[in-house]
Write an enzyme that holds these catalytic residues in place. Structure first.
Site, PDB file in Angstrom:
ATOM      1  N   HIS A  77       4.341   1.763  -6.392  1.00 47.66           N
ATOM      2  CA  HIS A  77       5.800   1.874  -6.518  1.00 47.66           C
ATOM      3  C   HIS A  77       6.237   3.338  -6.467  1.00 47.66           C
ATOM      4  O   HIS A  77       7.260   3.670  -5.856  1.00 47.66           O
ATOM      5  CB  HIS A  77       6.294   1.221  -7.800  1.00 47.66           C
ATOM      6  CG  HIS A  77       5.936  -0.239  -7.893  1.00 47.66           C
ATOM      7  ND1 HIS A  77       5.991  -0.943  -9.062  1.00 47.66           N
ATOM      8  CD2 HIS A  77       5.507  -1.114  -6.941  1.00 47.66           C
ATOM      9  CE1 HIS A  77       5.622  -2.198  -8.832  1.00 47.66           C
ATOM     10  NE2 HIS A  77       5.305  -2.323  -7.555  1.00 47.66           N
ATOM     11  N   HIS A 233      10.843  -6.839  -3.008  1.00 45.63           N
ATOM     12  CA  HIS A 233       9.768  -6.134  -3.706  1.00 45.63           C
ATOM     13  C   HIS A 233       8.506  -6.060  -2.848  1.00 45.63           C
ATOM     14  O   HIS A 233       7.782  -5.057  -2.894  1.00 45.63           O
ATOM     15  CB  HIS A 233       9.444  -6.771  -5.062  1.00 45.63           C
ATOM     16  CG  HIS A 233       8.456  -5.939  -5.816  1.00 45.63           C
ATOM     17  ND1 HIS A 233       8.829  -4.815  -6.520  1.00 45.63           N
ATOM     18  CD2 HIS A 233       7.110  -5.994  -5.883  1.00 45.63           C
ATOM     19  CE1 HIS A 233       7.753  -4.239  -7.015  1.00 45.63           C
ATOM     20  NE2 HIS A 233       6.685  -4.934  -6.639  1.00 45.63           N
ATOM     21  N   ASP A 237       6.444  -2.755  -1.952  1.00 43.33           N
ATOM     22  CA  ASP A 237       4.984  -2.622  -2.089  1.00 43.33           C
ATOM     23  C   ASP A 237       4.326  -2.146  -0.793  1.00 43.33           C
ATOM     24  O   ASP A 237       3.471  -1.253  -0.811  1.00 43.33           O
ATOM     25  CB  ASP A 237       4.363  -3.983  -2.461  1.00 43.33           C
ATOM     26  CG  ASP A 237       4.415  -4.274  -3.945  1.00 43.33           C
ATOM     27  OD1 ASP A 237       4.606  -3.345  -4.746  1.00 43.33           O
ATOM     28  OD2 ASP A 237       4.246  -5.460  -4.294  1.00 43.33           O
ATOM     29  N   HIS A 260      -1.669  -6.375  -1.834  1.00 40.40           N
ATOM     30  CA  HIS A 260      -2.192  -5.003  -1.795  1.00 40.40           C
ATOM     31  C   HIS A 260      -3.516  -4.896  -1.037  1.00 40.40           C
ATOM     32  O   HIS A 260      -3.764  -3.907  -0.351  1.00 40.40           O
ATOM     33  CB  HIS A 260      -2.347  -4.461  -3.206  1.00 40.40           C
ATOM     34  CG  HIS A 260      -1.050  -4.348  -3.927  1.00 40.40           C
ATOM     35  ND1 HIS A 260      -0.024  -3.567  -3.449  1.00 40.40           N
ATOM     36  CD2 HIS A 260      -0.592  -4.938  -5.048  1.00 40.40           C
ATOM     37  CE1 HIS A 260       1.009  -3.669  -4.274  1.00 40.40           C
ATOM     38  NE2 HIS A 260       0.699  -4.492  -5.242  1.00 40.40           N
TER      39      HIS A 260
HETATM   40 ZN   LIG Z   1       4.771  -4.097  -6.644  1.00 42.17          ZN
END
Ligand SMILES: [Zn+2]
Length: 301
Positions: A77, A233, A237, A260
């Site tokens: 973030h 969001h 990311d 991720h």
């Molecule tokens: Zn995040």
């Protein structure tokens, strides 16, 4: 030429780590041109870890960086805010292994950067401009970069849950677009996952103050900040994870159901496919007529 930028002065805040639950002090300090974004653990004698794909290590619901005995967790973030506000060079200092979660979004980091102010440096910024498509697929997850004159992100998510079966959004990134449309979007989790995370020793600092929690029939928080806060969001990311290529990207990133692990594996893949991009000193710099100069820039990296 677009010049590299750093902060005008150092700035600090205190928060807690989402997964560790530990209190942490974060300081962001100006750094010289060409230094890039680096993390330093003040509690470990000041060892530094550059925010690059070469140092990715420990993906566990967040993106971690590792170098020797030093680990920094949940960097995404903060990285998203830094690159989106055009900050190329800073030293991020922590006295704990995890970047504080703040309110689960990038808005507090945007606030910090704006408070510190931005300083233009004398060296040119180099953008990674996509010349041909690059794609990575893992099961039903997929992420690609396509040539474009701007940095754009299209993200789509799909869950087996009535509240967010499918969300998709495309955004052309600029500093203002990031600040208004993406930075405030908070991280989210499912109530049924919270107990599982806790048993793994994760999300110990998680609360309704720093994450949207999705229950079976609705969200446990009072309200969403956007109707499609979830997909926004995911865009936040992926911008942070793609920052690990070490240059702002000029291309259209398209992702479906990523996380991720996929984002960071893709960032590494992009760097490996070095015939698929070139480094330029302006987003709109013409390519075809000046191949020699582009090659010279790439070789000097
Ligand atoms: Zn995040």
């Amino acid at each position: 030429m677009n010049a590299q930028r750093t902060l005008r002065r150092s700035i600090s805040c205190v928060g807690i780590g989402l997964h560790s639950g530990k209190r942490v002090t974060l300081s962001i300090r100006p750094a010289s041109a060409g230094a890039g974004i680096r993390f330093r653990r003040a509690d470990l004698g000041g060892l530094e870890v550059p925010a690059t794909v070469q140092h990715v290590g420990g993906i566990n619901y967040a993106t971690g960086l590792t170098r020797d005995a030093v680990h920094i967790d949940t960097v995404e973030h903060l990285l998203s805010a830094l690159v989106s506000l055009g900050i190329d060079n800073v030293l991020v200092e922590l006295n704990s292994p995890e970047v504080p979660i703040m309110d689960g979004s990038a808005a507090p980091f945007v606030y910090l950067i704006h408070e510190a102010g931005v300083k233009t440096q004398s060296a040119p910024r180099r953008y990674l401009k996509i010349l041909r498509p690059i794609t990575m697929t893992r099961g039903d997850k997929r992420i690609s970069l396509y040539p474009s004159d701007h940095f754009k992100v299209t993200y789509s998510i799909a869950y087996d849950h009535p509240l967010l079966r499918h969300q998709s959004r495309t955004i052309r990134l600029s500093e203002d677009a990031f600040v208004d449309e993406i930075a405030p979007a908070r991280t989210f989790t499912f109530l049924k996952e919270v107990e599982m995370l806790r048993q793994q020793g994760l999300a110990l600092g998680g609360s309704l103050e720093n994450a949207i929690v999705v229950g079976d029939t609705g969200i446990l928080n009072n309200a969403l900040r956007f109707d499609d806060e979830f997909v926004r969001h995911k865009i936040l990311d992926v911008i942070g994870d793609m920052a690990l290529v070490g240059h702002p990207v000029i291309g259209h990133l398209v992702a479906h159901r990523g996380g991720h692990a996929l984002h960071t594996a893709f960032a590494a893949q992009v760097l490996e496919e070095s015939d698929a991009w070139t480094l330029v000193e302006a987003p709109s710099q013409p390519q075809r007529g000046d191949v020699a100069a582009a090659v010279a820039i790439k070789e000097s990296v």
